[in-house]
Structures are given as C-alpha cells and as structure tokens.
Design a protein around this motif. Structure first.
Motif, PDB file in Angstrom:
ATOM      1  N   ALA A  39       0.845  -1.195   0.000  1.00 48.79           N
ATOM      2  CA  ALA A  39       0.000   0.000   0.000  1.00 48.79           C
ATOM      3  C   ALA A  39       0.877   1.240   0.000  1.00 48.79           C
ATOM      4  CB  ALA A  39      -0.921   0.008   1.220  1.00 48.79           C
ATOM      5  N   ALA A  40       0.250   2.393  -0.281  1.00 51.05           N
ATOM      6  CA  ALA A  40       0.994   3.656  -0.352  1.00 51.05           C
ATOM      7  C   ALA A  40       0.285   4.725   0.462  1.00 51.05           C
ATOM      8  CB  ALA A  40       1.130   4.110  -1.803  1.00 51.05           C
ATOM      9  N   ASN A  41       1.018   5.768   0.815  1.00 50.30           N
ATOM     10  CA  ASN A  41       0.439   6.909   1.526  1.00 50.30           C
ATOM     11  C   ASN A  41      -0.723   7.487   0.725  1.00 50.30           C
ATOM     12  OD1 ASN A  41       2.217   6.879   3.710  1.00 50.30           O
ATOM     13  ND2 ASN A  41       3.749   8.063   2.602  1.00 50.30           N
ATOM     14  N   GLY A  42      -1.802   7.780   1.435  1.00 52.19           N
ATOM     15  CA  GLY A  42      -2.971   8.348   0.768  1.00 52.19           C
ATOM     16  C   GLY A  42      -3.829   7.320   0.064  1.00 52.19           C
ATOM     17  N   GLY A  43      -3.431   6.060   0.109  1.00 53.93           N
ATOM     18  CA  GLY A  43      -4.163   5.013  -0.586  1.00 53.93           C
ATOM     19  C   GLY A  43      -5.214   4.352   0.287  1.00 53.93           C
ATOM     20  N   VAL A  44      -5.459   3.055   0.039  1.00 53.92           N
ATOM     21  CA  VAL A  44      -6.534   2.336   0.730  1.00 53.92           C
ATOM     22  C   VAL A  44      -5.988   1.199   1.595  1.00 53.92           C
ATOM     23  CG1 VAL A  44      -8.251   2.942  -0.997  1.00 53.92           C
ATOM     24  CG2 VAL A  44      -6.935   0.839  -1.274  1.00 53.92           C
ATOM     25  N   GLY A  45      -4.714   1.278   1.971  1.00 56.28           N
ATOM     26  CA  GLY A  45      -4.097   0.203   2.742  1.00 56.28           C
ATOM     27  C   GLY A  45      -4.781  -0.067   4.064  1.00 56.28           C
ATOM     28  N   TYR A  46      -5.367   0.967   4.688  1.00 55.83           N
ATOM     29  CA  TYR A  46      -6.014   0.779   5.990  1.00 55.83           C
ATOM     30  C   TYR A  46      -7.408   0.179   5.857  1.00 55.83           C
ATOM     31  CZ  TYR A  46      -8.726   5.029   4.978  1.00 55.83           C
ATOM     32  OH  TYR A  46      -9.562   5.959   4.409  1.00 55.83           O
ATOM     33  N   ALA A  47      -7.937   0.113   4.636  1.00 58.67           N
ATOM     34  CA  ALA A  47      -9.258  -0.463   4.396  1.00 58.67           C
ATOM     35  C   ALA A  47      -9.121  -1.949   4.071  1.00 58.67           C
ATOM     36  CB  ALA A  47      -9.941   0.266   3.237  1.00 58.67           C
ATOM     37  N   LYS A  48     -10.161  -2.725   4.425  1.00 56.88           N
ATOM     38  CA  LYS A  48     -10.158  -4.135   4.014  1.00 56.88           C
ATOM     39  C   LYS A  48     -10.822  -4.226   2.641  1.00 56.88           C
ATOM     40  CE  LYS A  48     -10.452  -7.743   6.681  1.00 56.88           C
ATOM     41  NZ  LYS A  48      -9.064  -8.257   6.744  1.00 56.88           N
ATOM     42  N   ALA A  49     -10.112  -3.710   1.666  1.00 62.41           N
ATOM     43  CA  ALA A  49     -10.573  -3.708   0.281  1.00 62.41           C
ATOM     44  C   ALA A  49     -10.026  -4.934  -0.436  1.00 62.41           C
ATOM     45  CB  ALA A  49     -10.114  -2.436  -0.429  1.00 62.41           C
ATOM     46  N   GLY A  50     -10.866  -5.563  -1.234  1.00 66.96           N
ATOM     47  CA  GLY A  50     -10.448  -6.772  -1.923  1.00 66.96           C
ATOM     48  C   GLY A  50      -9.192  -6.575  -2.759  1.00 66.96           C
ATOM     49  N   GLY A  51      -9.070  -5.416  -3.386  1.00 67.39           N
ATOM     50  CA  GLY A  51      -7.926  -5.152  -4.248  1.00 67.39           C
ATOM     51  C   GLY A  51      -6.600  -5.147  -3.513  1.00 67.39           C
ATOM     52  N   ASN A  52      -6.616  -4.804  -2.226  1.00 70.35           N
ATOM     53  CA  ASN A  52      -5.383  -4.843  -1.441  1.00 70.35           C
ATOM     54  C   ASN A  52      -4.797  -6.249  -1.428  1.00 70.35           C
ATOM     55  OD1 ASN A  52      -5.618  -2.154  -0.761  1.00 70.35           O
ATOM     56  ND2 ASN A  52      -6.458  -2.527   1.269  1.00 70.35           N
ATOM     57  N   TYR A  53      -5.683  -7.229  -1.329  1.00 75.72           N
ATOM     58  CA  TYR A  53      -5.244  -8.613  -1.226  1.00 75.72           C
ATOM     59  C   TYR A  53      -4.882  -9.175  -2.590  1.00 75.72           C
ATOM     60  CZ  TYR A  53      -6.845  -7.879   3.459  1.00 75.72           C
ATOM     61  OH  TYR A  53      -6.980  -7.364   4.727  1.00 75.72           O
ATOM     62  N   ALA A  54      -5.627  -8.780  -3.617  1.00 73.55           N
ATOM     63  CA  ALA A  54      -5.284  -9.214  -4.970  1.00 73.55           C
ATOM     64  C   ALA A  54      -3.879  -8.750  -5.342  1.00 73.55           C
ATOM     65  CB  ALA A  54      -6.302  -8.668  -5.971  1.00 73.55           C
ATOM     66  N   GLY A  55      -3.531  -7.535  -4.938  1.00 76.15           N
ATOM     67  CA  GLY A  55      -2.216  -6.987  -5.250  1.00 76.15           C
ATOM     68  C   GLY A  55      -1.082  -7.679  -4.511  1.00 76.15           C
ATOM     69  N   GLN A  56      -1.401  -8.411  -3.439  1.00 75.40           N
ATOM     70  CA  GLN A  56      -0.380  -9.124  -2.672  1.00 75.40           C
ATOM     71  C   GLN A  56      -0.005 -10.467  -3.295  1.00 75.40           C
ATOM     72  OE1 GLN A  56      -1.146  -9.664   1.495  1.00 75.40           O
ATOM     73  NE2 GLN A  56      -2.201  -7.710   1.698  1.00 75.40           N
ATOM     74  N   PHE A  57      -0.910 -11.019  -4.096  1.00 74.82           N
ATOM     75  CA  PHE A  57      -0.725 -12.405  -4.529  1.00 74.82           C
ATOM     76  C   PHE A  57       0.542 -12.614  -5.359  1.00 74.82           C
ATOM     77  CE2 PHE A  57      -5.636 -12.926  -4.370  1.00 74.82           C
ATOM     78  CZ  PHE A  57      -5.578 -13.065  -2.994  1.00 74.82           C
ATOM     79  N   TYR A  58       0.816 -11.712  -6.291  1.00 70.30           N
ATOM     80  CA  TYR A  58       1.972 -11.911  -7.168  1.00 70.30           C
ATOM     81  C   TYR A  58       3.300 -11.847  -6.420  1.00 70.30           C
ATOM     82  CZ  TYR A  58       5.377 -11.162 -10.890  1.00 70.30           C
ATOM     83  OH  TYR A  58       6.479 -11.249 -11.704  1.00 70.30           O
ATOM     84  N   PRO A  59       3.566 -10.783  -5.611  1.00 72.14           N
ATOM     85  CA  PRO A  59       4.819 -10.774  -4.847  1.00 72.14           C
ATOM     86  C   PRO A  59       4.933 -11.967  -3.900  1.00 72.14           C
ATOM     87  CG  PRO A  59       3.808  -8.601  -4.824  1.00 72.14           C
ATOM     88  CD  PRO A  59       2.801  -9.529  -5.417  1.00 72.14           C
ATOM     89  N   THR A  60       3.814 -12.394  -3.318  1.00 73.03           N
ATOM     90  CA  THR A  60       3.838 -13.548  -2.431  1.00 73.03           C
ATOM     91  C   THR A  60       4.182 -14.814  -3.203  1.00 73.03           C
ATOM     92  OG1 THR A  60       2.197 -12.499  -0.986  1.00 73.03           O
ATOM     93  CG2 THR A  60       2.508 -14.874  -0.735  1.00 73.03           C
TER      94      THR A  60
END
Length: 352
Positions: free
Chosen positions: A184-205
């Motif tokens: 996540a980045a400053n000003g973004g949605v990292g503090y929200a439980k948004a589905g896209g936050n988790y989708a974005g984690q899959f590739y680096p993981t």
C-alpha cells in the motif's frame, strides 16, 4: 433495531454431509446466508436466504471498478453450547471505515448486529466444538449497480456467509522481507479491508513462495526501510523483552487482534511499544541475538509465529524459546473467545 428479518429456509440441510473432525479453513459453507441490498438511497431490511450463487449483470460495477470490502471474524461455542463473538462492533466500525474510503454507503449498526445474530442463531449447529475450531464469519459489501461509467454505483449488496473451519495452523513460517513491491501507499486504501489490497499481494507472495518462503513481510512504499505487515496480518517483533509493532496509518490495517494484543500486554506487564521499526534494526537484532520473536496477528490464526526471515539473500533463524509471548498472548485471547476465562476487557459478546 431491525425487527423484520425474513427467513427463507433451505429445503434440505448439508450439515449431515460435513466431516467436522476434518475441516479445512474457509471451504465448507453453511445452509444460509444474510443478504441486504442498498437501492434508492437506503439499505433495505436484511433477509436470510439459502446459501447459493448470486445473479449479477456483466455491467455490475464490482467487475470493473473494484468497489468491494470485507471483514473477517469468528463465532465460538463453549462447553455449555453458548455462542460467542469477539469484539463484533469493532468489525462493524472497520467495515464502515472501509466503506467510506471506497465511496460505499455505510451500513447501520442494527443491520450488521441484528442480521449477524439472527443468522448465527439459525446456524448455531454449524459451529464446531473441536479444539481450535470455530465458525468463520465473512461479512462483505460490493457494488451491484450497473454501468461502464467510472463512478460509484447506485446499488450495493451486503452479505454475511459462514464457514465452519478447523484449527488454523501454519507450522513454522518462513518469511521474506520485501524490497521491491509494496502492499500500500500513503494516501491510498491500505487501511481499508478492500479486496484489491489482497489481490495486489498475490503476485509478490507467489514470487516469495518460489524462493522457498511462505509469506512476505511488507515494508514501506518509499524506501522499503520500515517493517509494516506480515502477509495479510499485522506484525509484532520482540527484541529482548520488548514487544514492538508499527503504528497504524494510511498503509496499515487497524487489526482487532493487534489492538487486543496491545491491551493484554499492557494489562499483564509485557513491555510494548508502538513505533516504526526498521529492517536494519531487526537484522541487527537477529545478528546480535536480541531478536527473540516475530509473529503475525490476525483473525484466522490469532497469532502465527515466524521461525525465520530472509533479507537480501540471507536467511536469519529465530530462536525457539519456552513460554514465548506469542504462545502466552494466543492462549489469553482464545481463552476469552471460547469463554474459558474471565473477560476483564468486556470483549466477549453472547449470541442469545
């Protein structure tokens, strides 16, 4: 208060086909779910219906603009068959915090709590009593309104689905401290439980798994200098006798387990600090022997100990210690959750 929650019973129950002694996590679903629609500027009354597929048009905005949020919580059954939740109002508050950030209409407390408790009363026989087992509860909201215009939808769905799940045990977890990708980045949605936050984690993981790790330790988006989260969990580090976790911000989820650990630590005299913790500090502590523990904290596992971490091609093993903070804190929280111990914090909620 919602007084008119209608119930459409499933024609037959699937419960007799379930092996409750061999449950995986989040793959078996109960007979019913709660559904509530937002339309014409207001949330309708929730209703309980048989668990099953949802009909959506291809132009539904969830598919195109990602307005989707969720929560994770559990229901527990004690030895006397009492049904309990753990800090459910915190989940409702965080759901609405996420909703606001993604321009989704906030859900009234009564819709959440009355709907949830009504569903759990109906499905109480699905709550397993095996050690470590529970009923995983997944409230979620998404844009069901249609249109290809890039704007918030005019219709939304709120659903609660339930999954009886066995003990979540990940064994000895080996993690990689991320140096390239950011969660996540400053000003973004990292503090929200948004589905896209988790989708974005899959590739680096996935890349980390290919290198022999189980998960990623996320670092800040600027210089990858500070530790922030562990996979989909908050992360704690113990240096000597002090427990340290990062402060919440735009990038870090305000975890309910995280908050509970900090409160228990304070009550039980465990030294704890909420501050930035640099990768350099963790690596140095690992080298000089002062790094005692690292663990993730979240709803699924409660506490997930980290056995080793990798950074810049070097792996660092953590010591195996007796009476670890991780084991103490997990026992303290689960004893409250399963009604095995006094709840001096007032966290336990009885479903009556």
């Amino acid at each position: 208060m919602v007084n008119n929650i209608s119930v459409e019973k499933a024609a037959t129950s699937k419960i007799h086909n379930v092996d409750f002694d061999n449950l995986s996590f989040g793959n078996t679903f109960t007979d019913h779910m709660l559904v509530c629609d937002y339309e014409n500027g207001a949330w309708n009354s929730p209703k309980i219906v048989p668990y099953g597929p949802i009909a959506l048009e291809p132009s539904s905005k969830i598919f195109h603009y990602g307005q989707s949020i969720f929560e994770g919580m559990k229901a527990y059954k004690d030895e006397a068959d009492g049904v309990w939740l753990f800090r459910p109002l915190e989940n409702w508050k965080r759901l609405n915090k996420s909703a606001k950030r993604l321009a989704i209409p906030e859900l009234p407390e009564s819709h959440f709590m009355d709907g949830l408790t009504s569903l759990l009363r109906l499905e109480k026989d699905w709550i397993p009593k095996n050690p470590g087992s529970s009923l995983y509860v997944r409230p979620f909201m998404f844009a069901s309104g249609t249109g290809f215009h890039a704007s918030p939808a005019d219709k939304y769905k709120f659903i609660i689905a339930l999954a009886p799940s066995g003990a979540y045990f990940s064994g000895k977890v080996k993690v990689k401290i991320e140096e390239t990708y950011s969660r996540a980045a400053n000003g973004g949605v990292g503090y929200a439980k948004a589905g896209g936050n988790y989708a974005g984690q899959f590739y680096p993981t996935q890349l980390a798994v290919e290198e022999g790790y189980h998960q990623v330790i996320w670092t800040d988006d600027n210089n990858h200098e500070f530790i922030e989260e562990a996979g989909a969990m908050n992360v704690f580090v113990r240096i000597n006798d002090t427990l340290i976790t990062a402060p919440t911000n735009d990038r870090i989820l305000d975890g309910i387990t995280r908050k509970s650990i900090l409160d228990i630590a304070q009550a039980e005299g465990i030294p704890a600090e909420v501050r930035k913790i640099s990768v350099k500090e963790v690596v140095e502590a690992a080298k000089n022997g002062s790094l005692q523990e690292m663990f993730g904290a979240g709803t699924a596992a409660v506490v997930s100990p980290i056995a080793a971490f990798g950074y810049k091609g070097v792996d660092y093993e953590l010591p195996e210690i007796q009476n670890s903070y991780a084991s103490q804190l997990k026992k303290r929280i689960t004893d409250i959750q399963y009604n095995r111990a006094e709840d001096s914090f007032g966290w336990r909620f009885k479903v009556s």
